[in-house]
Write a protein that holds these residues in place. Structure first.
Motif, PDB file in Angstrom:
ATOM      1  N   PHE A   1       0.746  -1.191   0.014  1.00  0.00           N
ATOM      2  CA  PHE A   1       0.033  -0.032  -0.022  1.00  0.00           C
ATOM      3  C   PHE A   1       0.887   1.204  -0.058  1.00  0.00           C
ATOM      4  O   PHE A   1       0.687   2.243  -0.897  1.00  0.00           O
ATOM      5  CB  PHE A   1      -1.099   0.001   1.255  1.00  0.00           C
ATOM      6  N   ALA A   2       2.059   1.328   0.894  1.00  0.00           N
ATOM      7  CA  ALA A   2       2.554   2.602   0.928  1.00  0.00           C
ATOM      8  C   ALA A   2       3.294   2.969  -0.307  1.00  0.00           C
ATOM      9  O   ALA A   2       3.193   4.145  -0.585  1.00  0.00           O
ATOM     10  CB  ALA A   2       3.600   2.339   2.316  1.00  0.00           C
ATOM     11  N   LEU A   3       3.934   2.207  -0.839  1.00  0.00           N
ATOM     12  CA  LEU A   3       4.843   2.355  -2.113  1.00  0.00           C
ATOM     13  C   LEU A   3       3.761   2.764  -3.145  1.00  0.00           C
ATOM     14  O   LEU A   3       3.874   3.865  -3.862  1.00  0.00           O
ATOM     15  CB  LEU A   3       5.770   1.252  -2.562  1.00  0.00           C
ATOM     16  N   ASN A   4       2.746   2.348  -3.465  1.00  0.00           N
ATOM     17  CA  ASN A   4       1.689   2.534  -4.330  1.00  0.00           C
ATOM     18  C   ASN A   4       0.924   3.783  -4.161  1.00  0.00           C
ATOM     19  O   ASN A   4       1.001   4.710  -4.984  1.00  0.00           O
ATOM     20  CB  ASN A   4       0.524   1.392  -4.379  1.00  0.00           C
ATOM     21  N   ASP A   5       0.529   4.200  -2.840  1.00  0.00           N
ATOM     22  CA  ASP A   5      -0.089   5.516  -2.334  1.00  0.00           C
ATOM     23  C   ASP A   5       0.875   6.457  -2.462  1.00  0.00           C
ATOM     24  O   ASP A   5       0.541   7.674  -3.100  1.00  0.00           O
ATOM     25  CB  ASP A   5      -0.223   5.188  -0.937  1.00  0.00           C
ATOM     26  N   PHE A   6       2.206   6.338  -2.100  1.00  0.00           N
ATOM     27  CA  PHE A   6       3.158   7.258  -2.031  1.00  0.00           C
ATOM     28  C   PHE A   6       3.552   7.980  -3.611  1.00  0.00           C
ATOM     29  O   PHE A   6       3.329   9.198  -3.746  1.00  0.00           O
ATOM     30  CB  PHE A   6       4.556   6.917  -1.442  1.00  0.00           C
ATOM     31  N   ILE A   7       3.642   7.099  -4.512  1.00  0.00           N
ATOM     32  CA  ILE A   7       3.868   7.215  -5.809  1.00  0.00           C
ATOM     33  C   ILE A   7       2.640   8.020  -6.511  1.00  0.00           C
ATOM     34  O   ILE A   7       2.961   9.049  -7.234  1.00  0.00           O
ATOM     35  CB  ILE A   7       4.446   6.279  -6.691  1.00  0.00           C
ATOM     36  N   ASN A   8       1.517   7.431  -6.273  1.00  0.00           N
ATOM     37  CA  ASN A   8       0.382   8.036  -6.974  1.00  0.00           C
ATOM     38  C   ASN A   8      -0.049   9.465  -6.138  1.00  0.00           C
ATOM     39  O   ASN A   8      -0.812  10.360  -6.980  1.00  0.00           O
ATOM     40  CB  ASN A   8      -0.766   6.807  -6.787  1.00  0.00           C
ATOM     41  N   LYS A   9       0.215   9.622  -4.959  1.00  0.00           N
ATOM     42  CA  LYS A   9      -0.210  10.953  -4.426  1.00  0.00           C
ATOM     43  C   LYS A   9       0.869  12.093  -4.500  1.00  0.00           C
ATOM     44  O   LYS A   9       0.573  13.190  -4.549  1.00  0.00           O
ATOM     45  CB  LYS A   9      -0.327  10.591  -2.940  1.00  0.00           C
ATOM     46  N   ASN A  10       2.083  11.529  -4.932  1.00  0.00           N
ATOM     47  CA  ASN A  10       3.116  12.674  -4.856  1.00  0.00           C
ATOM     48  C   ASN A  10       3.586  12.982  -6.515  1.00  0.00           C
ATOM     49  O   ASN A  10       4.498  13.925  -6.491  1.00  0.00           O
ATOM     50  CB  ASN A  10       4.494  12.196  -4.177  1.00  0.00           C
ATOM     51  N   TYR A  11       3.288  12.273  -7.386  1.00  0.00           N
ATOM     52  CA  TYR A  11       3.686  12.464  -8.792  1.00  0.00           C
ATOM     53  C   TYR A  11       2.545  12.676  -9.795  1.00  0.00           C
ATOM     54  O   TYR A  11       2.019  11.503 -10.033  1.00  0.00           O
ATOM     55  CB  TYR A  11       4.564  11.364  -9.109  1.00  0.00           C
ATOM     56  N   GLY A  12       2.093  13.867 -10.238  1.00  0.00           N
ATOM     57  CA  GLY A  12       0.849  14.017 -10.825  1.00  0.00           C
ATOM     58  C   GLY A  12       1.216  13.540 -12.425  1.00  0.00           C
ATOM     59  O   GLY A  12       0.007  13.266 -12.970  1.00  0.00           O
TER      60      GLY A  12
END
Length: 380
Positions: free
Chosen positions: A26-37
């Motif tokens: 969850f963390a890696l997927n969430d971090f990438i999708n929320k921080n890179y438009g």
């Protein structure tokens, strides 16, 4: 502007109830999708057993023998999954992680086209003598433009000799490689792969506030009016450990809360008298965050304890040096080596001090470097 497509391959399985596994995915997927438009990251479900590459006849025989043995053992013993917990894990993944809608086999993986692929985190590169889990080394040369790893772990300290040649060849096609443990960087250097970076587990990429945003209080807390408890989280068999902790802590006015059948499997004849048997990933987060003490032999149990600044000790696992090494690596980084003890030494907790300001400072530097690594692979 067209979004980059980034496929993540990790250890995520919707047939698993491994807390650390689901939360790191969850963390890696969430971090990438929320921080890179400009990015859409999707975590791929991989069909178990697809793409197994045998590197010796002995390894081939061992692979099929162990799989048959496991199926026969579970059938004979009447071992079944804890159904509600499994459902709650599946609900968590389907609701919170951008995942593929089905498990993919090797043939389909070869046909898919992505701008980039990232393998990691967790023990994606665990090594078996005589065979390799090939999809996690991204050997899809025609359809993947760029390959990377993020916090990949071998989960052990040695690459079997018969596997070295193929691993070195596949990793030679990666643009950049990062690993979760410093020992893994040394393992790769020993086989001629240098410029490997050491980065943090993805769970550390999210802030305590972000984790608390998805945490849920288990019903048992209010139902039994529990206000002071020790959370004991052990991998594998834990009955004797729990009994020892109860004998020690209940005299001090603490409840000892734990998750029975932590692997999610139960024999038909077994009964459970605890309300945590169906614990979800969100409840697991809450239990660590609100515990007075955390007693664990789990890498992710340790990581979340530090993240939430909870008084913790790690119990050394007997005959499990590979798991101990992950914990030792992290404890060494934050200068908390004294927090790894044997269960019989639990009385030492009375004299312990936890230097959370120091621990957090250490992991913040680590996190910043790890985010810079992600910037370099997503923005290049």
């Amino acid at each position: 502007m067209k979004k980059q497509t980034i496929a993540i391959i990790t250890q995520l399985s919707l047939d698993s109830v491994n807390f650390g596994n689901h939360l790191q995915a969850f963390a890696l997927n969430d971090f990438i999708n929320k921080n890179y438009g400009n990015v859409e990251a999707i975590t791929l479900q991989i069909k178990a057993g697809t793409g197994i590459k045998f590197t010796s006849v002995k390894g081939c025989l061992r692979y099929y023998y162990l799989n048959i043995k496991k199926k026969v053992y579970r059938t004979v013993k009447g071992i079944k999954p804890v159904e509600l917990r499994l459902k709650r894990f599946r609900d968590f993944a389907n609701t919170n992680i951008n995942i593929s809608d089905h498990e993919m086999k090797m043939a389909e993986l070869k046909d898919k086209v992505y701008d980039k692929m990232i393998v990691g985190s967790d023990v994606v590169w665990y090594q078996y003598p005589g065979y390799i889990d090939m999809p996690r080394f991204l050997p899809f040369y025609k359809n993947v433009k760029k390959r990377y790893s993020y916090a990949a772990s071998f989960g052990n300290e040695k690459i079997p000799n018969e596997n070295v040649k193929l691993i070195k060849y596949w990793l030679g096609h990666f643009e950049k490689i990062s690993v979760r443990e410093s020992v893994a960087a040394k393992m790769l250097l020993d086989i001629g792969i240098d410029n490997v970076e050491h980065v943090c587990d993805p769970t550390l990429l999210l802030t305590p506030k972000e984790w608390r945003g998805i945490a849920h209080k288990p019903q048992i807390i209010d139902e039994q009016k529990i206000d002071k408890y020790v959370f004991a989280y052990f991998l594998g068999s834990s009955e004797q450990k729990i009994d020892k902790l109860k004998a020690y802590y209940e005299n001090q006015g603490f409840r000892v809360l734990y998750i029975p059948y932590v692997n999610g499997l139960i024999r038909k004849k077994e009964k459970n008298d605890l309300g945590l048997i169906d614990c979800s990933p969100q409840e697991w987060i809450w239990l660590i965050d609100n515990a007075k003490y955390v007693i664990t032999d789990s890498f992710h149990g340790l990581v979340f304890s530090v993240l939430f600044e909870k008084s913790f000790v790690c119990i050394r696992r007997v005959f499990s040096d590979n798991i101990n090494s992950r914990i030792v690596d992290f404890l060494k980084m934050i200068s908390a080596n004294d927090k790894l003890i044997d269960l019989d030494e639990i009385d030492k907790v009375k004299e312990m001090k936890w230097e959370f300001e120091q621990y957090i400072a250490s992991i913040q530097r680590f996190i910043a470097d790890s985010k810079e690594y992600l910037n370099s692979i997503i923005g290049d």
